[in-house]
Each structure stands twice: as structure tokens, then as C-alpha cells.
Design a protein around this motif. Structure first.
Motif, PDB file in Angstrom:
ATOM      1  N   VAL A 115       0.800  -1.209  -0.055  1.00  0.00           N
ATOM      2  CA  VAL A 115       0.007   0.242  -0.083  1.00  0.00           C
ATOM      3  C   VAL A 115       0.801   1.081   0.097  1.00  0.00           C
ATOM      4  O   VAL A 115       0.627   2.317  -0.903  1.00  0.00           O
ATOM      5  CB  VAL A 115      -1.046  -0.050   1.283  1.00  0.00           C
ATOM      6  CG1 VAL A 115      -1.668   1.444   1.117  1.00  0.00           C
ATOM      7  CG2 VAL A 115      -1.788  -1.101   1.089  1.00  0.00           C
ATOM      8  N   LEU A 116       1.992   1.054   0.624  1.00  0.00           N
ATOM      9  CA  LEU A 116       2.932   2.360   0.730  1.00  0.00           C
ATOM     10  C   LEU A 116       3.418   2.640  -0.518  1.00  0.00           C
ATOM     11  O   LEU A 116       3.469   3.659  -1.009  1.00  0.00           O
ATOM     12  CB  LEU A 116       3.994   2.110   1.848  1.00  0.00           C
ATOM     13  CG  LEU A 116       3.650   2.091   3.348  1.00  0.00           C
ATOM     14  CD1 LEU A 116       4.782   1.512   4.127  1.00  0.00           C
ATOM     15  CD2 LEU A 116       3.316   3.493   3.812  1.00  0.00           C
ATOM     16  N   PHE A 117       3.840   1.381  -1.162  1.00  0.00           N
ATOM     17  CA  PHE A 117       4.281   1.764  -2.442  1.00  0.00           C
ATOM     18  C   PHE A 117       3.380   2.321  -3.520  1.00  0.00           C
ATOM     19  O   PHE A 117       3.652   3.128  -4.138  1.00  0.00           O
ATOM     20  CB  PHE A 117       4.793   0.365  -3.215  1.00  0.00           C
ATOM     21  CG  PHE A 117       5.502   0.405  -4.427  1.00  0.00           C
ATOM     22  CD1 PHE A 117       6.385   1.079  -4.816  1.00  0.00           C
ATOM     23  CD2 PHE A 117       4.821  -0.284  -5.704  1.00  0.00           C
ATOM     24  CE1 PHE A 117       7.185   1.448  -6.029  1.00  0.00           C
ATOM     25  CE2 PHE A 117       5.339  -0.060  -6.852  1.00  0.00           C
ATOM     26  CZ  PHE A 117       6.213   0.458  -7.037  1.00  0.00           C
ATOM     27  N   TYR A 118       2.133   1.947  -3.319  1.00  0.00           N
ATOM     28  CA  TYR A 118       1.119   2.217  -4.398  1.00  0.00           C
ATOM     29  C   TYR A 118       0.771   3.790  -4.081  1.00  0.00           C
ATOM     30  O   TYR A 118       0.629   4.701  -4.792  1.00  0.00           O
ATOM     31  CB  TYR A 118      -0.198   1.640  -4.167  1.00  0.00           C
ATOM     32  CG  TYR A 118      -1.462   2.312  -4.799  1.00  0.00           C
ATOM     33  CD1 TYR A 118      -1.830   2.162  -6.285  1.00  0.00           C
ATOM     34  CD2 TYR A 118      -2.352   2.966  -3.949  1.00  0.00           C
ATOM     35  CE1 TYR A 118      -2.842   2.828  -6.721  1.00  0.00           C
ATOM     36  CE2 TYR A 118      -3.365   3.643  -4.429  1.00  0.00           C
ATOM     37  CZ  TYR A 118      -3.632   3.345  -5.954  1.00  0.00           C
ATOM     38  OH  TYR A 118      -4.693   3.951  -6.393  1.00  0.00           O
ATOM     39  N   ARG A 119       0.824   4.112  -2.701  1.00  0.00           N
ATOM     40  CA  ARG A 119       0.724   5.704  -2.313  1.00  0.00           C
ATOM     41  C   ARG A 119       1.507   6.507  -2.930  1.00  0.00           C
ATOM     42  O   ARG A 119       1.542   7.666  -3.340  1.00  0.00           O
ATOM     43  CB  ARG A 119       0.207   5.540  -0.955  1.00  0.00           C
ATOM     44  CG  ARG A 119      -0.978   5.181  -0.318  1.00  0.00           C
ATOM     45  CD  ARG A 119      -0.887   4.973   1.179  1.00  0.00           C
ATOM     46  NE  ARG A 119      -0.580   6.077   1.808  1.00  0.00           N
ATOM     47  CZ  ARG A 119       0.025   6.206   3.065  1.00  0.00           C
ATOM     48  NH1 ARG A 119      -0.040   5.169   3.717  1.00  0.00           N
ATOM     49  NH2 ARG A 119       0.419   7.404   3.561  1.00  0.00           N
ATOM     50  N   TRP A 120       2.813   6.015  -2.597  1.00  0.00           N
ATOM     51  CA  TRP A 120       4.142   6.851  -3.306  1.00  0.00           C
ATOM     52  C   TRP A 120       3.845   6.778  -4.902  1.00  0.00           C
ATOM     53  O   TRP A 120       4.181   7.969  -5.441  1.00  0.00           O
ATOM     54  CB  TRP A 120       5.400   5.922  -2.968  1.00  0.00           C
ATOM     55  CG  TRP A 120       6.752   6.393  -3.701  1.00  0.00           C
ATOM     56  CD1 TRP A 120       6.751   7.606  -4.053  1.00  0.00           C
ATOM     57  CD2 TRP A 120       7.525   5.477  -4.351  1.00  0.00           C
ATOM     58  NE1 TRP A 120       8.045   7.581  -4.946  1.00  0.00           N
ATOM     59  CE2 TRP A 120       8.456   6.261  -4.991  1.00  0.00           C
ATOM     60  CE3 TRP A 120       7.831   4.224  -4.144  1.00  0.00           C
ATOM     61  CZ2 TRP A 120       9.585   5.741  -5.542  1.00  0.00           C
ATOM     62  CZ3 TRP A 120       8.870   3.556  -4.934  1.00  0.00           C
ATOM     63  CH2 TRP A 120       9.968   4.289  -5.458  1.00  0.00           C
ATOM     64  N   ALA A 121       3.526   5.649  -5.441  1.00  0.00           N
ATOM     65  CA  ALA A 121       3.486   5.841  -7.167  1.00  0.00           C
ATOM     66  C   ALA A 121       2.396   6.777  -7.327  1.00  0.00           C
ATOM     67  O   ALA A 121       2.279   7.373  -8.489  1.00  0.00           O
ATOM     68  CB  ALA A 121       3.386   4.353  -7.576  1.00  0.00           C
ATOM     69  N   THR A 122       1.420   7.144  -6.670  1.00  0.00           N
ATOM     70  CA  THR A 122       0.348   8.116  -7.015  1.00  0.00           C
ATOM     71  C   THR A 122       0.554   9.355  -6.302  1.00  0.00           C
ATOM     72  O   THR A 122      -0.159  10.334  -6.191  1.00  0.00           O
ATOM     73  CB  THR A 122      -1.041   7.648  -6.576  1.00  0.00           C
ATOM     74  OG1 THR A 122      -0.844   7.103  -5.139  1.00  0.00           O
ATOM     75  CG2 THR A 122      -1.290   6.261  -7.467  1.00  0.00           C
ATOM     76  N   GLY A 123       2.026   9.413  -5.991  1.00  0.00           N
ATOM     77  CA  GLY A 123       2.227  10.875  -5.493  1.00  0.00           C
ATOM     78  C   GLY A 123       2.541  11.404  -3.951  1.00  0.00           C
ATOM     79  O   GLY A 123       2.459  12.521  -3.548  1.00  0.00           O
ATOM     80  N   ASP A 124       2.285  10.211  -3.069  1.00  0.00           N
ATOM     81  CA  ASP A 124       2.314  10.541  -1.692  1.00  0.00           C
ATOM     82  C   ASP A 124       3.838  10.524  -1.144  1.00  0.00           C
ATOM     83  O   ASP A 124       4.477   9.423  -1.008  1.00  0.00           O
ATOM     84  CB  ASP A 124       1.550   9.595  -0.914  1.00  0.00           C
ATOM     85  CG  ASP A 124       1.417   9.948   0.595  1.00  0.00           C
ATOM     86  OD1 ASP A 124       2.353  10.428   1.199  1.00  0.00           O
ATOM     87  OD2 ASP A 124       0.427   9.412   1.353  1.00  0.00           O
ATOM     88  N   LYS A 125       4.506  11.806  -0.874  1.00  0.00           N
ATOM     89  CA  LYS A 125       5.789  11.770  -0.669  1.00  0.00           C
ATOM     90  C   LYS A 125       5.955  11.159   0.840  1.00  0.00           C
ATOM     91  O   LYS A 125       7.134  10.477   1.292  1.00  0.00           O
ATOM     92  CB  LYS A 125       6.443  12.781  -0.663  1.00  0.00           C
ATOM     93  CG  LYS A 125       6.477  13.500  -2.144  1.00  0.00           C
ATOM     94  CD  LYS A 125       7.172  14.803  -2.176  1.00  0.00           C
ATOM     95  CE  LYS A 125       7.225  15.233  -3.634  1.00  0.00           C
ATOM     96  NZ  LYS A 125       8.073  16.610  -3.581  1.00  0.00           N
TER      97      LYS A 125
END
Length: 278
Positions: free
Chosen positions: A131-141
Motif C-alpha cells: 500500500v505504501l508503494f502504491y501511495r508513493w507511486a500515486t504521489g504521496d511523498k
């Protein structure tokens, strides 16, 4: 004794029928009818277009309904994206008979954006690595920082998550990227293999080794890729890129065959790679 066996023979078909009834899975239509929380009314159920993607989405929503787990929510987001992609194409089709079909497809498409936003909001505090990787990939630093803090821990010791980690270092540290990708193949499981995770890693290894001017390893991974029928350079192009002698090419070819065999057997080790002569 004869009567007992005969009665048993008569009972066996009934037992199989009962077992089949209990083992049978409900259809998506049944799930929608029984569970209003699946919000099937927003999915344009009577449309023949995008049926497989819609069914997959409903089943994923049902998994979330049962587990409420972050990973199932992430899978549902991905299933929604797939349904969304199909609907985007379907919404462009001009129906011959009923004009309202296009309108319903557009409505269903718009609802997918709201559904993704809602699930993404639910995952905003999740600590699951995927989930962290998905959120990062969608712009969550913030998710990126949390993901990188897991580097070196057991929770990232999977092929998928090592590949995810490698994507961060690709533009920052080529040699470290290679080490991580090699390790990703070392962690390969049967399920990873079935999901073609190995081919994704192999293509990346061929590319990053070429970029880092590791000519022998780039050549080896290109040959391994060809063994999996991946879109890599032709023999002629490889000869132009990497001008090895016939003896060197034979040595590297043998290395590539050994490496492919090890990957097929889920037994790859980075030590199988030939020593790079730069």
C-alpha cells in the motif's frame, strides 16, 4: 451384504450432489443481490461490455467486505482501474439500438473515480508495504519515506517489493539497483513465476546493466530475456552493441542458459553471473 452395498451405491450420487451444492461459489449476480454494500447498482450490471472486469471487481469488493484488510482494498483499487480502463473504451462506442446505454456507461465510469478516491482515503494511514508503494507511486511523498524506512527489513523480502524498491534507486544508484534486482530474482517463488514477475525483473536487469556499461551482464540478461521470448535486441543488434569474440559469446551464452535454468527452478543466485571484465 449385497443390500448394504447397493444402498451405499444409491447414496453416493446424493452425497456428491450435496457436496457440489456446498462447494459451489455464488455468482456475482447472487452476491450483488445478497450484499447491498457491494454497490453493484453503480456498475451497470446489464451491460455486456466489460463483464469480466466487472465480475472481478465485484469479487474483490466481496473480499473487502469479508476481510476489511488493506491489501484487499488495494487489490480492489487495481480491479477498479481495470474496469475503468475498459469502460473508458466502451463509453466511446455508439450503441445502435438504445442510446441510453452510452449514458449508463459514462455514469458507471464516473462512479469508478469516486470509488477509487474513497478506498484511497481509507488507506491513507496504512503501513502495509504494498500500500505504501502504491501511495508513493500515486504521489504521496510521506508514503515514500515510510516505504524506504522498511529497506533491509524482512517485510520487503519478496520479489515484488524488492522490484518496487529498485524503482526508487533506478535514477539514483545504478549499481545498487542491480544488486536489488538480483536479490529480487533470488526471492522468486512459484506464484511470482506464474505471475511473470521474473520477466519484469529480467528486462530491467538487461536495461540497467547496459546503462551502467556492464556489457557482459547486459548481454547475458538479454540472452536470458530471449529465452523467455521477451522483446529484446536481435542477434545482429546484440553483436553491434556488444562486440565479443566467438569464444566470449559462447561463454556468455552458456552462462545465460545456466541462469535461465536456475530461474525456472526458483534457484537463482547472483553468484551464477560471470565475472564482469570491464
Amino acid at each position: 451384504m449385497f443390500l448394504t452395498i447397493r444402498r451405499l451405491a444409491l447414496l453416493i450420487p446424493t452425497a456428491f450432489l450435496l457436496s457440489a451444492c456446498f462447494d459451489s461459489k455464488p455468482t456475482t449476480e447472487q452476491l450483488c443481490e445478497d450484499h447491498e454494500a457491494l454497490q453493484c447498482a453503480q456498475l451497470n450490471m446489464n451491460d455486456g461490455q466489460c463483464r469480466s472486469q466487472r465480475d472481478a471487481l465485484i469479487l474483490n469488493r466481496f473480499d473487502v467486505l469479508k476481510s476489511n484488510s488493506d491489501l484487499d482494498k488495494l487489490k480492489t483499487i487495481k480491479a477498479t482501474h481495470q474496469y475503468q480502463t475498459c469502460l473508458t473504451s466502451a463509453a466511446q462506442i455508439e450503441p445502435i439500438t438504445a442510446k441510453e446505454i452510452k449514458s449508463k456507461r459514462t455514469e458507471a465510469l464516473l462512479d469508478t473515480y469516486d470509488a477509487i478516491d474513497a478506498l484511497t482515503l481509507e488507506l491513507k494511514d496504512s503501513k502495509e508495504p504494498k500500500v505504501l508503494f502504491y501511495r508513493w507511486a500515486t504521489g504521496d511523498k510521506n508514503a515514500l519515506r515510510a516505504f524506504l524506512q522498511l529497506e533491509g527489513t524482512n517485510v520487503l523480502e519478496t520479489t515484488e517489493l524488492q522490484y518496487a524498491l529498485a524503482t526508487f534507486y533506478t535514477q539514483r544508484d545504478g549499481n545498487k539497483t542491480i544488486l536489488i534486482l538480483n536479490h529480487a530474482l533470488e526471492l522468486l517463488t512459484e506464484q511470482d513465476y506464474d505471475n511473470n514477475q521474473h520477466t519484469t525483473v529480467i528486462k530491467s536487469l538487461a536495461s540497467i546493466n547496459h546503462k551502467e556499461k556492464n556489457k557482459e551482464h547486459a548481454y547475458v540478461w538479454a540472452l536470458v530475456g530471449k529465452g523467455y521470448e521477451l522483446q529484446v535486441a536481435s542477434e545482429q543488434q546484440l553483436d553491434l552493441l556488444y562486440q565479443f569474440t566467438d569464444v566470449e559469446k559462447e561463454r556468455l551464452k552458456q552462462a545465460s542458459e545456466l541462469i535461465k535454468e536456475s530461474i525456472d527452478n526458483l534457484a537463482f543466485k547472483a553468484s551464477l553471473l560471470p565475472t564482469e571484465n570491464k
